[in-house]
Design a protein around this motif. Structure first.
Motif, PDB file in Angstrom:
ATOM      1  N   GLU A  72      43.763  32.078  36.830  1.00 43.19           N
ATOM      2  CA  GLU A  72      43.366  33.477  36.628  1.00 43.19           C
ATOM      3  C   GLU A  72      44.484  34.419  37.046  1.00 43.19           C
ATOM      4  O   GLU A  72      44.718  35.443  36.397  1.00 43.19           O
ATOM      5  N   GLN A  73      45.174  34.057  38.117  1.00 42.32           N
ATOM      6  CA  GLN A  73      46.315  34.891  38.546  1.00 42.32           C
ATOM      7  C   GLN A  73      47.398  34.933  37.470  1.00 42.32           C
ATOM      8  O   GLN A  73      48.004  35.975  37.219  1.00 42.32           O
TER       9      GLN A  73
ATOM     10  N   ARG B 134      38.057  35.752  30.639  1.00 40.97           N
ATOM     11  CA  ARG B 134      37.820  35.430  32.043  1.00 40.97           C
ATOM     12  C   ARG B 134      38.220  36.592  32.964  1.00 40.97           C
ATOM     13  O   ARG B 134      37.610  36.815  34.003  1.00 40.97           O
ATOM     14  N   LEU B 135      39.243  37.318  32.561  1.00 40.70           N
ATOM     15  CA  LEU B 135      39.663  38.459  33.388  1.00 40.70           C
ATOM     16  C   LEU B 135      38.612  39.561  33.365  1.00 40.70           C
ATOM     17  O   LEU B 135      38.414  40.269  34.346  1.00 40.70           O
TER      18      LEU B 135
ATOM     19  N   LEU C  50      41.260  35.115  43.111  1.00 41.94           N
ATOM     20  CA  LEU C  50      41.440  34.465  41.805  1.00 41.94           C
ATOM     21  C   LEU C  50      42.045  33.072  41.950  1.00 41.94           C
ATOM     22  O   LEU C  50      42.826  32.814  42.864  1.00 41.94           O
TER      23      LEU C  50
ATOM     24  N   VAL D 115      41.282  43.040  39.773  1.00 47.52           N
ATOM     25  CA  VAL D 115      41.883  42.657  38.497  1.00 47.52           C
ATOM     26  C   VAL D 115      42.161  43.901  37.657  1.00 47.52           C
ATOM     27  O   VAL D 115      43.271  44.106  37.152  1.00 47.52           O
TER      28      VAL D 115
ATOM     29  N   ARG E 203      36.038  38.771  35.773  1.00 43.21           N
ATOM     30  CA  ARG E 203      36.528  38.901  37.142  1.00 43.21           C
ATOM     31  C   ARG E 203      37.095  40.293  37.427  1.00 43.21           C
ATOM     32  O   ARG E 203      37.834  40.458  38.396  1.00 43.21           O
TER      33      ARG E 203
END
Ligand SMILES: Nc1ncnc2c1ncn2[C@@H]1O[C@H](COP(=O)(O)OP(=O)(O)OP(=O)(O)O)[C@@H](O)[C@H]1O
Length: 232
Positions: free
Chosen positions: A137-138, A121-122, A133, A93, A125
């Motif tokens: 999330e992507q 959230r990123l 992901l 990420v 991650r």
């Protein structure tokens, strides 16, 4: 800021765009609406130089950018969140975000920390690979990556397609927050009702032509528009 005039484009011999005109002003959120296959993605690809227009003009910040290479158009300050996200699957990420970082266009608003603040959230991650992901999330990563270029204009193609309702809501919240900061945005999405709550103007595309443009109020009060151009 962005001004598209009588844009035409083809895939090989098949002409897909015939007459697209639209404007996005500074700090405005404008949507591109229309049924499947009407030419929304092709319009975005033509603006970004990913497809060479066969007619018409694209002006950005007072300069003609029609026909420039995609990287040159991006350098003028347009950040694209493409359909299907297209994040780098084998990078983490954080590496995805850093890969596009730039303050070339003058603004230094968007840093890693600022993106993590927008999408906590990123941050959780940050060491995960793109392949690990979820779809939501992507999409957050694709938006974050585009913001890291500090774009004057952000373009999102299918902002929430295929995402769960809660994740969609997070993306809407993000877009509203960006609008609050006067980020100019051109967005393609099918959720007209939500878009109308915060977008300034809408452009409807029908068979490669921009056939209507108006405010959220005008869009929501004219039921015939939805019947004619938006319902499948
Ligand atoms: N690479 C391609 N080669 C040939 N034709 C294409 C190509 N991509 C799209 N088309 C055609 O161009 C037309 C416009 O497609 P486009 O993807 O721009 O529509 P859209 O409004 O974005 O639709 P969607 O919501 O389904 O993405 C369609 O008829 C489509 O079949």
């Amino acid at each position: 800021m962005l001004s598209v005039r009588q844009l035409q484009a083809s895939y090989g011999a098949a002409q897909v765009l015939f007459d697209i005109s639209l404007d996005v002003g500074a700090g405005e959120v404008v949507t591109l609406l229309g049924r499947n296959g009407m030419g929304k993605t092709t319009t975005v690809r033509s603006i970004m130089g990913l497809l060479r227009p066969r007619g018409g003009e694209v002006h950005f910040n007072g300069a003609v950018v029609t026909g420039l290479a995609p990287y040159r158009i991006a350098q003028t300050g347009i950040g694209l969140v493409p359909e299907g996200r297209q994040i780098f699957p084998t990078l983490t990420v954080e590496e995805n975000l850093v890969a596009t970082a730039s303050s070339r266009t003058g603004s230094r608003r968007w840093t890693l920390d600022a993106v993590y603040d927008l999408f906590p959230r990123l941050k959780e991650r940050r060491s995960n690979l793109g392949t690990q992901l979820s779809g939501g999330e992507q999409q957050m990563l694709a938006i974050g990556r585009a913001l890291m270029t500090n774009p004057k204009l952000l373009i999102l193609d299918e902002a929430t397609e295929g995402l769960a309702p809660l994740i969609r809501a997070e993306i809407w919240t993000c877009l509203k927050r960006l609008k609050g900061e006067r980020q100019s945005i051109l967005v393609i999405d099918k959720n007209v009702g939500v878009l109308a709550t915060f977008a300034d103007r809408h452009v409807i595309i029908e068979k490669g032509r921009s056939v209507w443009t108006g405010t959220s109020n005008e869009l929501m009060t004219d039921a015939s528009l939805k019947d004619r151009y938006l319902h499948v």
